[in-house]
Write an enzyme that holds these catalytic residues in place. Structure first.
Site, PDB file in Angstrom:
ATOM      1  N   GLY A 261       0.845  -1.217  -0.154  1.00 28.84           N
ATOM      2  CA  GLY A 261      -0.153   0.040  -0.074  1.00 28.84           C
ATOM      3  C   GLY A 261       0.907   1.354   0.167  1.00 28.84           C
ATOM      4  O   GLY A 261       2.207   1.228   0.378  1.00 28.84           O
ATOM      5  N   PRO A 262       0.470   2.271  -0.278  1.00 27.27           N
ATOM      6  CA  PRO A 262       1.017   3.433  -0.134  1.00 27.27           C
ATOM      7  C   PRO A 262       1.564   4.090   0.995  1.00 27.27           C
ATOM      8  O   PRO A 262       1.424   3.249   2.221  1.00 27.27           O
ATOM      9  CB  PRO A 262      -0.036   4.767  -0.587  1.00 27.27           C
ATOM     10  CG  PRO A 262      -1.143   3.773  -1.153  1.00 27.27           C
ATOM     11  CD  PRO A 262      -1.209   2.613  -0.486  1.00 27.27           C
TER      12      PRO A 262
ATOM     13  N   THR B 134      -0.256   4.571   5.432  1.00 29.40           N
ATOM     14  CA  THR B 134      -1.662   3.740   5.422  1.00 29.40           C
ATOM     15  C   THR B 134      -1.743   2.944   6.573  1.00 29.40           C
ATOM     16  O   THR B 134      -2.916   2.437   6.611  1.00 29.40           O
ATOM     17  CB  THR B 134      -1.917   3.010   3.918  1.00 29.40           C
ATOM     18  OG1 THR B 134      -0.557   2.300   3.639  1.00 29.40           O
ATOM     19  CG2 THR B 134      -2.228   3.999   2.790  1.00 29.40           C
TER      20      THR B 134
ATOM     21  N   GLU C 280      -7.555  32.665 -10.410  1.00 31.46           N
ATOM     22  CA  GLU C 280      -8.346  31.933  -9.369  1.00 31.46           C
ATOM     23  C   GLU C 280      -9.935  31.820  -9.766  1.00 31.46           C
ATOM     24  O   GLU C 280     -10.651  30.938  -9.571  1.00 31.46           O
ATOM     25  CB  GLU C 280      -7.850  32.255  -8.081  1.00 31.46           C
ATOM     26  CG  GLU C 280      -6.557  32.049  -7.579  1.00 31.46           C
ATOM     27  CD  GLU C 280      -5.988  30.625  -7.950  1.00 31.46           C
ATOM     28  OE1 GLU C 280      -6.892  29.627  -7.934  1.00 31.46           O
ATOM     29  OE2 GLU C 280      -4.922  30.350  -8.110  1.00 31.46           O
TER      30      GLU C 280
END
Length: 697
Positions: free
Chosen positions: A264-265, A268, A488
């Site tokens: 997993g990243p 996590t 923006e």
């Protein structure tokens, strides 16, 4: 096994180096061999340098000859080993002559010494001095006889040929002793990093450095402390249950998986999940990192693997956890230089053999964690080694709510804090990111001298983590500030008018980090994305540059990150996802990573030219579409920009008051939103990231 509690048990007391205190003996100082060796060494040095230094003083030739003329010398002694002439004075000369006052206390002598380089030259010079004295006496009194006068100036000379073996022994053994003590203390200092088998010195360098945890080690982390990760926890709990109740599974003929790989990243909770296993399992748990196997010495990694599994087999059933296994598990021969690190490959080969070789590992379960499963060796991932690969993904809405609940346990929260609201505001955040939000909110509240952490502090913490530190002191000219405001506002207007663009949360022109302004969104969390959705996202991303073009007739460098994100997305649509009619249903994406170090593209030069043309056409189409939307809403965008210049921060309600309701029917059920800011002038790092933040500079 090193223990942090044991390392600090004598804190504030006498250091262990000097013996420390013996708690078993009433806190009395305990004997220290280290201090004993130091005292002996200092004593030997003192004996060597000071005992040989008596009260005798060195004299030169003229002073010695004057003593001869004064008839002060009783006798001399020649020391052969150091070429010294030790001078012993007569008792009456020592007491009556004031020039000998400094050596008067040294009655036994020698009182002086003369360094001679050649004994023959010394004898000749001494003979000449005596003859001179005889001539002077005869000149003064001719009645005296020369032989009688010469005998008055004579003094005996003795010779000392003995060797001081004690000092010689110290001279040769002292350096050896100092080297031995230096080595001894160096090895003792290295023992602090030892693990299984006492891998603290050079002779145990091949021992494993794994730390052992069991139910007596005071491990506090359990599955109750791990919020979210429900699927991963279910798989891991099954492994723990098998270790506690093996008959439940073996009675049916089943076998527990030999290896479990957590993928997993970063952030996590893979390592946290392993800590929970150590806290829940009632069996020994060995924890170490993949880098613990790597050493500069050849063969050390393989030796540590063998020692780790040998120790684990002795204490089976048990669990071995290897964090960041990609440090040694990288695919063999996959680098730029296939033989660049044979030591790492030999370590991997030994690990493969131990996990599923001819030997048996009954009761030994291997757990590992990595965020780079794509680069692991295929032999390591096959069934029989790592039978299960558990994906530890970013938490969803409910899981983020649970993670917030874990991290705010020890925080003093105000009555307006709503964890459900914060869970919705932090999609794409990992468990580590949420922990950082809670800690940052506490720091912000303390900075403002608050007694409780309020909702405003959490929102400021989210902005701080995603957008960076607010730079109130930045010097921005009025022209630049106006350009940023219209930029923006262009983002806000285009995204508001498109069906599949992300809903707007707020817009700000306050600089944060490297960004000069930012637009914050709550994009939908989708598993599948269509061509229309991607086009709307690209069009909204280009809204800032399009606004500069429409309102000022010129463009600036402020859309650097906008262009980078759009270019990568357009390229992915054509090359990876096959969403272009001309290129067709072709994907050149390599999920296996085999072409990671390839020097050539997987398509021809002609195809590359067509891809470039289609990417350019796709981006220009989205850009023209954004300009058209801004042209149609020219007055509204200008009002929005002026309001932004006045307030510096505007929210969804302000945009709705100016632009009206969004011109399409909102879907009845929406997926979970995700907060993504679009800002100015900060290049993005990667096209895909676990963090939803995409900052533009």
């Amino acid at each position: 096994m090193p223990n942090n509690d044991n390392n600090n048990k004598n804190k504030g007391n006498i250091p262990d180096f000097f013996g420390g205190k013996d708690k078993k003996n009433g806190g009395k100082p305990k004997f220290s061999w280290s201090l004993f060796y130091i005292v002996i060494t200092v004593a030997l040095i003192g004996v060597y340098f000071f005992s040989a230094n008596d009260a005798s003083r060195e004299v030169n030739d003229m002073e010695f000859y004057q003593m001869v003329k004064n008839q002060d010398i009783e006798h001399v002694e020649y020391v052969k080993k150091n070429s010294h002439i030790n001078i012993f004075l007569k008792r009456d000369a020592l007491e009556s002559n004031p020039s000998h006052e400094a050596v008067k206390k040294n009655v036994e002598g020698p009182q002086y010494f003369l360094v001679v380089t050649d004994l023959q030259v010394y004898n000749e010079n001494l003979r000449g001095v005596k003859e001179q004295c005889v001539e002077e006496r005869l000149a003064a009194d001719s009645t005296l006889k020369a032989n009688d006068i010469a005998r008055e100036y004579d003094f005996p000379m003795k010779q000392d040929n003995t060797q001081n073996w004690g000092f010689e022994l110290i001279f040769w053994t002292l350096p050896i002793l100092l080297i031995f003590l230096l080595y001894y203390f160096s090895m003792r200092s290295m023992r602090g990093g030892g693990g299984i088998g006492g891998a603290g010195n050079i002779f145990n360098i091949g021992k494993s450095r794994a730390q052992e945890f069991d139910e007596k080690s005071g491990q506090l982390v359990t599955f109750k402390d791990v919020a979210g990760l429900e699927g991963a926890k279910f798989e891991i709990e099954e492994v723990v249950d098998f270790l506690k109740n093996p008959q439940k599974y073996t009675v049916l003929g089943g076998k527990i998986p030999k290896g479990v790989l957590l993928v997993g990243p970063p952030g996590t909770g893979k390592t946290l999940l392993a800590k929970a296993v150590a806290g829940e399992a009632k069996v020994p748990f060995f924890s170490l990192s993949g880098s613990d196997f790597v050493e500069m010495f050849v063969g050390v990694g393989a030796s540590r693997v063998r020692d780790l599994f040998r120790t684990a087999k002795e204490k089976a059933p048990c669990i071995i956890f290897i964090d960041e296994i990609d440090a040694i598990g990288r695919a063999r021969g996959k680098g730029t230089f296939s033989n660049a690190n044979d030591e790492r490959e030999s370590t991997l080969n030994q690990l493969l053999t131990e996990m599923d070789g001819f030997g048996t590992n009954a009761g030994v379960i291997i757990m590992a964690a990595t965020n780079r499963a794509d680069i692991l060796d295929r032999a390591l991932l096959r069934a029989g080694r790592f039978d299960r690969q558990i994906q530890v993904e970013l938490p969803n809405l409910n899981e983020r709510r649970g993670i917030f609940g874990v991290h705010v346990r020890n925080l003093k929260l105000g009555p307006d804090v709503d964890l459900d609201f914060f869970a919705k505001q932090t999609p794409g955040f990992s468990g580590a990111d949420i922990a950082n939000v809670c800690n940052e909110a506490a720091l912000i509240a303390a900075r403002h001298n608050k007694q409780q952490i309020e909702k405003e502090d959490f929102l400021s913490a989210v902005d701080r983590i995603i957008g960076g530190l607010e730079r109130r002191g930045s010097v921005i000219s009025p022209e630049e500030k106006k350009t940023i405001a219209y930029h923006e506002s262009g983002h806000a207007c285009v995204s508001w008018m498109l069906r599949y663009a992300s809903p707007l949360v707020k817009v700000t022109i306050v600089p944060r980090g490297k960004a000069l302004g930012a637009a914050w969104y709550l994009p939908e969390e989708r598993q599948l994305t269509t061509y229309e959705q991607l086009m709307d996202e690209m069009t909204a991303t280009l809204g800032g540059r399009a606004a500069e073009d429409v309102f000022f007739g010129q463009i600036s460098t402020g859309a650097l990150n906008d262009l980078e994100r759009v270019s990568k997305q357009a390229y992915a649509m054509i090359v990876y996802y096959g969403l272009d009619e001309k290129i067709g249903n072709v994907s050149y994406y390599d999920s296996t990573g085999q072409q990671e170090f390839s020097m050539t593209k997987p398509y021809s030069e002609k195809t590359a030219q067509e891809i470039d043309e289609r990417v350019h056409l796709l981006i220009e189409t989205a850009y023209k579409r954004a300009k058209q939307i801004l042209t149609d809403n020219y007055d509204k965008v200008e009002k929005l920009a002026l309001l932004l210049l006045e307030r510096e921060v505007i929210f969804t309600e302000d945009v709705r008051n100016i632009l009206g309701e969004r011109p399409f029917q909102e879907p009845e059920t929406k997926s979970e939103p995700e907060a993504v800011p679009a800002a100015e002038n900060a290049p993005a790092d990667e096209p895909e990231s676990s963090n939803p933040t995409n900052i533009e500079e």
